[in-house]
Scaffold this motif. Structure first.
Motif, PDB file in Angstrom:
ATOM      1  N   GLN A 156       4.118 -31.737  24.596  1.00 32.44           N
ATOM      2  CA  GLN A 156       4.129 -32.977  24.039  1.00 32.44           C
ATOM      3  C   GLN A 156       3.692 -32.273  22.377  1.00 32.44           C
ATOM      4  O   GLN A 156       4.342 -32.578  21.498  1.00 32.44           O
ATOM      5  CB  GLN A 156       3.318 -34.097  24.133  1.00 32.44           C
ATOM      6  CG  GLN A 156       3.629 -34.830  25.548  1.00 32.44           C
ATOM      7  CD  GLN A 156       4.960 -35.419  25.471  1.00 32.44           C
ATOM      8  OE1 GLN A 156       5.361 -36.103  24.471  1.00 32.44           O
ATOM      9  NE2 GLN A 156       5.985 -35.230  26.525  1.00 32.44           N
ATOM     10  N   ALA A 157       2.631 -31.514  22.509  1.00 33.75           N
ATOM     11  CA  ALA A 157       1.991 -30.849  21.256  1.00 33.75           C
ATOM     12  C   ALA A 157       3.053 -30.036  20.651  1.00 33.75           C
ATOM     13  O   ALA A 157       3.546 -29.638  19.367  1.00 33.75           O
ATOM     14  CB  ALA A 157       0.758 -30.189  21.317  1.00 33.75           C
ATOM     15  N   ILE A 158       3.914 -29.177  21.654  1.00 36.08           N
ATOM     16  CA  ILE A 158       5.025 -28.324  21.120  1.00 36.08           C
ATOM     17  C   ILE A 158       6.157 -29.082  20.456  1.00 36.08           C
ATOM     18  O   ILE A 158       6.735 -28.600  19.305  1.00 36.08           O
ATOM     19  CB  ILE A 158       5.489 -27.424  22.353  1.00 36.08           C
ATOM     20  CG1 ILE A 158       4.337 -26.563  22.709  1.00 36.08           C
ATOM     21  CG2 ILE A 158       6.723 -26.530  21.740  1.00 36.08           C
ATOM     22  CD1 ILE A 158       4.523 -25.872  24.106  1.00 36.08           C
ATOM     23  N   MET A 159       6.418 -30.186  21.153  1.00 34.76           N
ATOM     24  CA  MET A 159       7.812 -30.950  20.573  1.00 34.76           C
ATOM     25  C   MET A 159       7.093 -31.527  19.156  1.00 34.76           C
ATOM     26  O   MET A 159       8.143 -32.014  18.417  1.00 34.76           O
ATOM     27  CB  MET A 159       8.053 -31.881  21.645  1.00 34.76           C
ATOM     28  CG  MET A 159       8.770 -31.554  22.697  1.00 34.76           C
ATOM     29  SD  MET A 159       9.431 -32.924  23.788  1.00 34.76           S
ATOM     30  CE  MET A 159       7.880 -33.472  24.473  1.00 34.76           C
ATOM     31  N   ALA A 160       6.091 -31.829  18.855  1.00 32.98           N
ATOM     32  CA  ALA A 160       5.556 -32.338  17.523  1.00 32.98           C
ATOM     33  C   ALA A 160       5.544 -31.049  16.414  1.00 32.98           C
ATOM     34  O   ALA A 160       5.441 -31.333  15.262  1.00 32.98           O
ATOM     35  CB  ALA A 160       3.973 -32.941  17.692  1.00 32.98           C
ATOM     36  N   LEU A 161       5.573 -29.858  16.975  1.00 34.42           N
ATOM     37  CA  LEU A 161       5.229 -28.838  16.127  1.00 34.42           C
ATOM     38  C   LEU A 161       6.341 -28.838  14.686  1.00 34.42           C
ATOM     39  O   LEU A 161       6.188 -28.386  13.795  1.00 34.42           O
ATOM     40  CB  LEU A 161       5.406 -27.520  16.859  1.00 34.42           C
ATOM     41  CG  LEU A 161       3.819 -26.953  17.236  1.00 34.42           C
ATOM     42  CD1 LEU A 161       4.045 -25.806  17.933  1.00 34.42           C
ATOM     43  CD2 LEU A 161       2.939 -26.870  16.205  1.00 34.42           C
ATOM     44  N   PRO A 162       7.454 -28.799  15.272  1.00 29.32           N
ATOM     45  CA  PRO A 162       8.493 -28.982  14.118  1.00 29.32           C
ATOM     46  C   PRO A 162       8.347 -29.683  12.804  1.00 29.32           C
ATOM     47  O   PRO A 162       8.504 -29.666  11.809  1.00 29.32           O
ATOM     48  CB  PRO A 162       9.813 -29.351  14.733  1.00 29.32           C
ATOM     49  CG  PRO A 162       9.764 -28.936  16.312  1.00 29.32           C
ATOM     50  CD  PRO A 162       8.236 -29.433  16.631  1.00 29.32           C
ATOM     51  N   GLU A 163       7.910 -31.156  13.224  1.00 31.28           N
ATOM     52  CA  GLU A 163       7.397 -32.073  11.907  1.00 31.28           C
ATOM     53  C   GLU A 163       6.280 -31.566  11.271  1.00 31.28           C
ATOM     54  O   GLU A 163       6.039 -31.742  10.110  1.00 31.28           O
ATOM     55  CB  GLU A 163       7.313 -33.444  12.704  1.00 31.28           C
ATOM     56  CG  GLU A 163       7.164 -34.390  11.683  1.00 31.28           C
ATOM     57  CD  GLU A 163       8.249 -34.621  10.783  1.00 31.28           C
ATOM     58  OE1 GLU A 163       8.405 -34.947   9.743  1.00 31.28           O
ATOM     59  OE2 GLU A 163       9.528 -34.410  11.198  1.00 31.28           O
ATOM     60  N   ILE A 164       5.324 -30.891  12.092  1.00 38.77           N
ATOM     61  CA  ILE A 164       3.880 -30.359  11.527  1.00 38.77           C
ATOM     62  C   ILE A 164       4.399 -29.328  10.503  1.00 38.77           C
ATOM     63  O   ILE A 164       3.951 -28.971   9.506  1.00 38.77           O
ATOM     64  CB  ILE A 164       3.028 -30.038  12.572  1.00 38.77           C
ATOM     65  CG1 ILE A 164       2.485 -31.089  13.417  1.00 38.77           C
ATOM     66  CG2 ILE A 164       1.729 -29.275  11.820  1.00 38.77           C
ATOM     67  CD1 ILE A 164       1.752 -30.802  14.699  1.00 38.77           C
ATOM     68  N   VAL A 165       5.370 -28.364  11.036  1.00 41.11           N
ATOM     69  CA  VAL A 165       5.662 -27.272  10.230  1.00 41.11           C
ATOM     70  C   VAL A 165       6.510 -27.269   9.253  1.00 41.11           C
ATOM     71  O   VAL A 165       6.277 -26.536   8.063  1.00 41.11           O
ATOM     72  CB  VAL A 165       6.454 -26.032  11.315  1.00 41.11           C
ATOM     73  CG1 VAL A 165       7.165 -25.030  10.523  1.00 41.11           C
ATOM     74  CG2 VAL A 165       5.513 -25.418  12.523  1.00 41.11           C
TER      75      VAL A 165
END
Length: 775
Positions: A222-231
């Motif tokens: 779940q955290a990895i899937m949130a990474l694009p938006e964070i990046v």
């Protein structure tokens, strides 16, 4: 363990001496192993005097090289190991056990084999529940209910745990304590943090950190899937996942799960923003990683997690935390102490991360609130709270044992004295009997009249209702007084049926017993006339004992002198004699005792427990710690040596006694030995307040009524007569004076037990180690 100098009155000592930790332990690589190690250190920090051995639960006993505190390795896959572990803990005479519970670390269905340990361990148990399931299987519910029933206290790390234990498992509220997961009291300066970040290559990165054993329940995808938006908003963002793959997952699937996570990051074009530290890191390294990160993240998928040690560590170090609302996080991060995001909501997770990365004031405000609350969670604070709960459990168990003992004492009947009265003639009590009839051929003796005076005095103390006691006491006491020849200051012993003394003076032991009886009268007899007679004769006869060579005569005299001094409070000459005789016994101990023979002589013969009992009485009055140590060690040795494998009392028999280097004789076991052991263990209990001595007193007392090698009672409860010994073939049916009086005196002492000071405010002394003083 440091000893506190003993004075009179004897000072209090720490309530907890030996605390055994049971659970996973380093070098096992798991959260509970780390927790147990940290908890042990915290408890020792709170009270360095505690002896804290570890019973380590091991998945592979041959695999680990354990630290020195690990004194027992319990193989989780061998059911027999659980009861064996309980027996090992019992041999340590542990005051308490701190048990860590998690489904999956103990063997058997739902970890049920740990119940074999709990059913057989004698010490109070305080169980820390690391998981409390809201929807357990029937088997899991039953196992945890049984664990909590066998535990004296149960600790959880969040209020939600208390709620579930009460509602789902029926645990009483008063049995539950909530103590947070401990954390290191660690903080980094700006300079230290900068240096660590540089060494890790994080100087120019915004770092999200997740720590712990890696597995699907942690929600890392779940955290990895949130990474694009964070990046998108923070191109320098880095998500660091620290920890080895869970060993069970690694065993079954290898690194497939971690490889899938890496593939997901590559698919989402964020592989360069994901870093794995694929190993079990030490606490020191973890502290550095948490300190160097910007935000801590626990995106777990299941709310039913009552404890997260990694969350506690990060929170307590003042790190801003983003978490899904599993139970521990929802409770800990409430009131703006962190940010909670819905389960599997990658959009909200990314939004929270971006807010914290972008707004320094929000991040610092959350950090300050978390750090302040975390001061209640430092290991020092947690160690003190654990000590308090464990000591309360020890005290509760002790009070319950005392209540049980008192109730049992009340069930001990008033001993019948019909046979005693039948054996008593014109010149006191006859020595011997043929069956139940007095044997006139052997007449009377001072020895048995002294025993009779002691027993009759105790019967008066327990308000025995038989109206013959007064006249019987007068007859026996008069013989005792007349036995002292004032020309020689010695007691005569043997007397004919017609009342003629048959010798100029008797044995040294009979003289000592006479002095003992006189001292008992001075202290306990209700009649002032008899007390004054006894006082005068004792002061005349006691000094003669300095010429004696018999250790038992010294001990019997010491018993009389200490009783006398308890009654008169001050008598300098008699105090000097007391100290001389006690010093002689102690000198014998120093001369003969060794690691495997803790005794005063090279043989163990008769009336044995009177030697340590007399030395204990002298230690009680003088406060001499060396005498006390010697007495407790020798009495403990005697108790262990006279306890059969089946657990009952087995005194050294008269058919050979026990010579050093040999084996103790088993047969012709005498009631005198059961009485001496009962009395000595009660004296030890009165002095120390330790329940092991009360247990030993009960075991010796039970010998009379069937707790023996033949499971036969030696007592005629209707008449109060007692058979003369336990033989290989059964019982010796003769009911002589010595045996009958041994039973009556023991029964009276057990009834008097409830009046001991230890039942109100225990007299406590520096306890001996379990290896030397334990019964």
């Amino acid at each position: 363990m440091p000893q506190v100098p003993m004075k009179s009155p004897i000072p209090a000592h720490s309530r907890m001496k030996t605390l055994v930790f049971l659970g996973n332990y380093a070098p096992r690589c798991c959260g509970i192993a780390t927790f147990t190690q940290d908890l042990r250190s915290a408890v020792l920090s709170a009270d360095p005097s505690v002896n804290a051995p570890v019973a380590m639960v091991s998945d592979d006993p041959e695999r680990y090289t354990c630290p020195e505190e690990v004194q027992l390795i319990l193989s989780e896959k061998e059911r027999s190991a659980y009861r064996a572990a309980a027996e090992s803990v019992n041999r340590l005479n542990a005051d308490a056990v701190s048990l860590q519970h998690e489904f999956g670390i103990y063997g058997g269905p739902s970890g049920s084999w740990i119940l074999d340990f709990l059913k057989h361990v004698k010490a109070p148990v305080v169980t820390t529940c690391h998981t409390v399931l809201r929807e357990p299987s029937p088997e899991q519910r039953q196992v945890l209910q049984s664990i909590t029933r066998h535990s004296d206290r149960v600790i959880v790390m969040a209020e939600k745990g208390r709620e579930l234990l009460k509602e789902i498992y029926g645990v009483p509220d008063e049995k539950i304590a909530v103590i947070p997961h401990g954390i290191p009291d660690a903080a980094m300066t700006r300079e230290e943090r900068a240096a660590v970040r540089e060494s890790l290559g994080w100087s120019q990165r915004r770092v999200l950190l997740t720590f712990g054993l890696v597995g699907p329940s942690k929600g890392i995808e779940q955290a990895i899937m949130a990474l694009p938006e964070i990046v998108k908003q923070h191109p320098n963002a880095l998500y660091v996942v620290t920890g080895a793959t869970h060993p069970n997952l690694l065993r079954d699937q290898g690194e497939n799960y971690r490889e899938r996570l890496q593939a997901l990051a590559e698919e989402l074009n964020v592989a360069e923003h994901l870093q794995f530290i694929n190993r079990f890191v030490s606490r020191a390294e973890l502290v550095q990683l948490i300190g160097a990160a910007d935000v801590y993240l626990t995106p777990y998928l299941n709310e039913a997690q009552i404890t997260s040690g990694t969350l506690a560590y990060a929170f307590g170090m003042g790190k801003p935390v983003i978490s899904t609302p599993y139970w521990h996080a929802a409770e800990l991060l409430a009131d703006d102490h962190g940010i909670l995001v819905p389960f599997r909501d990658t959009e909200q997770l990314a939004k929270a991360a971006n807010v914290l990365f972008q707004d320094d004031s929000v991040r610092e405000s959350i950090s300050a609130r978390a750090y302040q609350k975390g001061r209640e969670m430092t290991w020092d604070a947690v160690g003190r709270r654990y000590n308090g709960v464990i000591e309360d459990a020890v005290a509760l168990r002790r009070r319950a044992a005392i209540r049980t003992a008192v109730a049992t004492v009340e069930a001990v009947p008033q001993p019948a004295i019909h046979h005693f009265a039948h054996m008593t003639g014109e010149h006191g009590i006859h020595q011997h009997a043929i069956g139940t009839e007095p044997d006139p051929v052997h007449g009377y003796c001072t020895d048995d009249n002294a025993r009779a005076v002691i027993a009759l005095t105790d019967l008066m103390r327990i308000n025995h209702p038989d109206n013959r006691i007064g006249s019987m006491f007068t007859r026996c006491f008069n013989v005792l007084i007349q036995a002292c020849d004032l020309r020689t200051d010695r007691f005569r012993n043997f007397m004919s049926e017609e009342g003629e003394w048959l010798e100029s003076y008797g044995s040294e032991d009979s003289h000592g017993r006479a002095v003992w009886a006189l001292g008992h009268v001075v202290h306990h007899c209700p009649s002032s006339r008899e007390r004054e007679y006894a006082r005068k004769i004792l002061r005349v006869a006691a000094p003669a004992v300095v010429r004696f060579t018999s250790p038992r005569a010294w001990a019997f005299t010491l018993m009389g002198i200490t009783n006398y001094l308890d009654g008169v409070r001050s008598d300098i000459l008699t105090e000097i004699l007391r100290d001389e005789l006690a010093s002689r016994l102690f000198s014998l101990y120093e001369r003969y005792a060794s690691d495997d023979w803790l005794w005063f002589e090279n043989n163990i013969t008769y009336d044995n427990a009177k030697l340590p009992e007399a030395l204990l009485a002298a230690a009680r009055q003088t406060g001499k710690i060396t005498w006390c140590r010697a007495a407790l060690r020798t009495l403990g040795f005697l108790v262990r040596s006279q306890t059969a494998l089946e657990g009952h009392f087995r005194p050294v028999g008269c058919q050979g006694f026990w010579q050093r280097g040999g084996r103790p004789a088993q047969w012709d076991q005498q009631p005198l030995e059961a009485q001496a052991m009962t009395s000595a263990c009660l004296e030890a209990y009165k002095l120390t307040g330790q329940m092991r001595w009360l247990d030993s007193a009960w075991r010796a007392f039970a010998w009379f009524t069937g707790g023996n090698d033949h499971a036969l009672s030696l007592v005629d409860e209707a008449t109060g007569g007692c058979c003369d010994g336990l033989m290989k073939y059964g019982v010796n049916i003769n009911q002589g004076a010595e045996s009958t009086l041994a039973w009556i005196q023991s029964a009276a002492q057990m009834r008097l037990m409830s009046q001991m000071p230890a039942f109100v405010l225990p007299s406590q002394i520096p306890a001996e180690s379990s290896a030397t003083a334990a019964a």
